[in-house]
Write a protein that holds these residues in place. Structure first.
Motif, PDB file in Angstrom:
ATOM      1  N   ARG A 311       9.316   8.688 -14.945  1.00  0.00           N
ATOM      2  CA  ARG A 311       7.978   9.286 -14.815  1.00  0.00           C
ATOM      3  C   ARG A 311       6.935   8.217 -14.488  1.00  0.00           C
ATOM      4  NH1 ARG A 311       9.970  11.874 -19.418  1.00  0.00           N
ATOM      5  NH2 ARG A 311       8.566  10.804 -20.846  1.00  0.00           N
ATOM      6  N   VAL A 323       9.462  11.270 -10.713  1.00  0.00           N
ATOM      7  CA  VAL A 323       8.653  11.926 -11.755  1.00  0.00           C
ATOM      8  C   VAL A 323       9.339  13.220 -12.177  1.00  0.00           C
ATOM      9  CG1 VAL A 323       6.415  12.970 -12.290  1.00  0.00           C
ATOM     10  CG2 VAL A 323       6.509  10.919 -10.844  1.00  0.00           C
ATOM     11  N   LYS A 324       9.773  13.996 -11.180  1.00  0.00           N
ATOM     12  CA  LYS A 324      10.425  15.278 -11.466  1.00  0.00           C
ATOM     13  C   LYS A 324      11.692  15.060 -12.306  1.00  0.00           C
ATOM     14  CE  LYS A 324      12.518  19.129  -8.971  1.00  0.00           C
ATOM     15  NZ  LYS A 324      13.164  19.422  -7.691  1.00  0.00           N
ATOM     16  N   GLU A 327      10.846  14.193 -15.832  1.00  0.00           N
ATOM     17  CA  GLU A 327      10.390  15.370 -16.590  1.00  0.00           C
ATOM     18  C   GLU A 327      11.580  16.234 -17.007  1.00  0.00           C
ATOM     19  OE1 GLU A 327       7.381  16.921 -13.955  1.00  0.00           O
ATOM     20  OE2 GLU A 327       5.848  15.596 -14.832  1.00  0.00           O
ATOM     21  N   GLN A 328      12.558  16.358 -16.119  1.00  0.00           N
ATOM     22  CA  GLN A 328      13.745  17.158 -16.462  1.00  0.00           C
ATOM     23  C   GLN A 328      14.520  16.528 -17.617  1.00  0.00           C
ATOM     24  OE1 GLN A 328      16.156  18.033 -13.043  1.00  0.00           O
ATOM     25  NE2 GLN A 328      14.568  19.324 -12.102  1.00  0.00           N
ATOM     26  N   ALA A 331      12.642  17.142 -20.831  1.00  0.00           N
ATOM     27  CA  ALA A 331      12.778  18.536 -21.281  1.00  0.00           C
ATOM     28  C   ALA A 331      14.180  18.781 -21.864  1.00  0.00           C
ATOM     29  CB  ALA A 331      12.522  19.483 -20.110  1.00  0.00           C
TER      30      ALA A 331
END
Ligand code: NAD
Ligand code: IPM
Ligand code: MN
Length: 363
Positions: A311, A323-324, A327-328, A331
């Protein structure tokens, strides 16, 4: 738009390589779905490597590491007080040298009680324990200034000097205000010991007040570090963002790890926010020689540090796919933590590799 990152990997000692390998398995599972390519290279810098070869880390190594977008580090160091590693040869020679030379002036250390994790604090929930420490990372007692004279005589004298510069305090404090501004509560607490450290503390306090004028939307507070330890245990909900000098930041973030469930959960990023040199991401914990080689270390701290790497580096280097992916991974970790309910996070009975598989399944 770039969709690749170059990451230098330093597994290090003890549980370092175990938790790093677990995190890299998660990365391998997550990256393709985000169209992210991560080019990795392993580096051997560690206490083990030093004992075998006499090599710690030299200028050429640092020049090599500068070519990467980020560094991912497990942990370095041996048994505390191993005479072969006296003088902090590994901690100063690898970890602190990299933080200083790569000018990673912010050490970002979240303290978040994840869903399902047990805190030792009675009656506290995720609503109460959700703050982030911005630890200054290039000054203070960590500069290594000082010395010993008349060693091993009754007249022995040693001193160790605390360094605070206006520049160093200001850039760290400014980062903390910017971060506080992005958060829901927009609250920033300065932690120091201005009642005793009347010089270094005064520089920090006046700098804090001056920078605060530029951020009228951020509410501010001040706690002495001893009181901060008490509040972290008794009333952790008072904190949103904490900005703190290096030494006190080291101490309160181990306490932060403990209230968030254990050392196995605490992630960190040593940031060069300006992107002129790579940032370095690592769990807060050390090499844990007491549990090394048994596949029982909790790799969540390393996995979360890798998420933070993706990130933060993705933002600094403008790689949205990173970044994506970060984030995954973040999560997925939060989906797995309820499985630790009622267990001791650091001695949960789950294996290191098993936990990595649980995170992969949650992706
Ligand atoms: P440590 O963090 O390695 O261990 C403290 C305690 O926490 C131990 O009981 C250990 O078993 C437990 N623990 C730590 N990480 C865990 C995990 N992921 N899962 C489960 N339990 C975990 O601290 P220490 O014993 O003071 O230091 C050991 C060595 O590590 C020393 O050489 C020290 O200098 C070094 N160190 C390195 C780093 C780093 O590389 N960033 C950080 C801290 C300490
Ligand atoms: C940490 C560690 C290091 C520090 C040591 C190993 C030099 O405790 O990352 O918190 O004091 O910063
Ligand atoms: Mn520490």
């Amino acid at each position: 738009m770039a969709s690749s990152l170059k990451v230098a990997v330093i597994g290090g000692d003890g549980i370092g390589p175990e938790v790093v390998n677990a995190a890299l398995e998660v990365l391998d599972a997550a990256a393709p779905g985000c169209q992210l390519a991560v080019e990795r290279q392993d580096f051997p810098f560690s206490a083990t490597h030093f004992i075998e070869t006499g090599h710690v880390l030299d200028d050429a190594d640092i020049a090599e590491l500068r070519k990467f977008d980020a560094i991912f580090l497990g942990a370095v160091g041996g048994q505390p007080n191993d005479p072969r590693l006296a003088g902090g040869v590994i901690e100063k020679g690898i970890l602190l040298r990299l933080r200083f030379e790569l000018d990673q002036y912010v050490n970002l250390r979240p303290v978040t009680l994840y869903p399902g994790i047990d805190t030792p604090l009675k009656g506290k929930t995720s609503e109460h324990i959700d703050f982030i420490c911005v630890r200054e990372n290039t000054e203070d007692l960590y500069c290594g200034l000082g010395g010993i004279v008349r060693k091993d005589t009754p007249q022995e004298v040693s001193n160790q000097t605390m360094v605070a510069t206006r520049f160093g305090a200001e850039r760290c404090i400014r980062y903390a205000f910017e971060l506080a501004r992005t958060r829901k509560r927009k609250h920033l607490t300065l932690v120091h010991k201005t009642n005793v450290l009347t010089f270094a503390g005064d520089t920090w306090h006046r700098t804090f007040q001056a920078v605060a004028k530029e951020y009228p939307d951020v509410a501010t507070g001040y706690h002495h570090v001893d009181a901060c330890c008490m509040y972290m245990v008794a009333k952790p909900e008072v904190y949103d963002v904490i900005v703190v000098p290096n030494m006190f930041g080291d101490i309160i973030t181990d306490l932060g790890a403990a209230i968030a469930g254990g050392m196995g959960i605490a992630s960190s990023g040593n940031l060069n926010p300006d992107g002129v040199a790579p940032s370095m991401f690592e769990p807060v914990h050390g090499s844990a020689p007491d549990i090394a080689g048994q596949n029982i270390a909790n790799p969540i701290a390393a996995i979360d540090s890798l998420g933070l790497l993706l990130r933060e580096t993705g933002r600094i280097k403008h790689v949205p796919a990173a970044v994506k992916c970060g984030e995954q991974i973040g999560a997925a970790v939060k989906k797995v933590t309820p499985k630790f309910a009622g267990k001791n996070l650091d001695r949960s009975g789950y294996g290191t590799k098993e936990i990595a598989q649980m995170v992969i399944a949650a992706l």
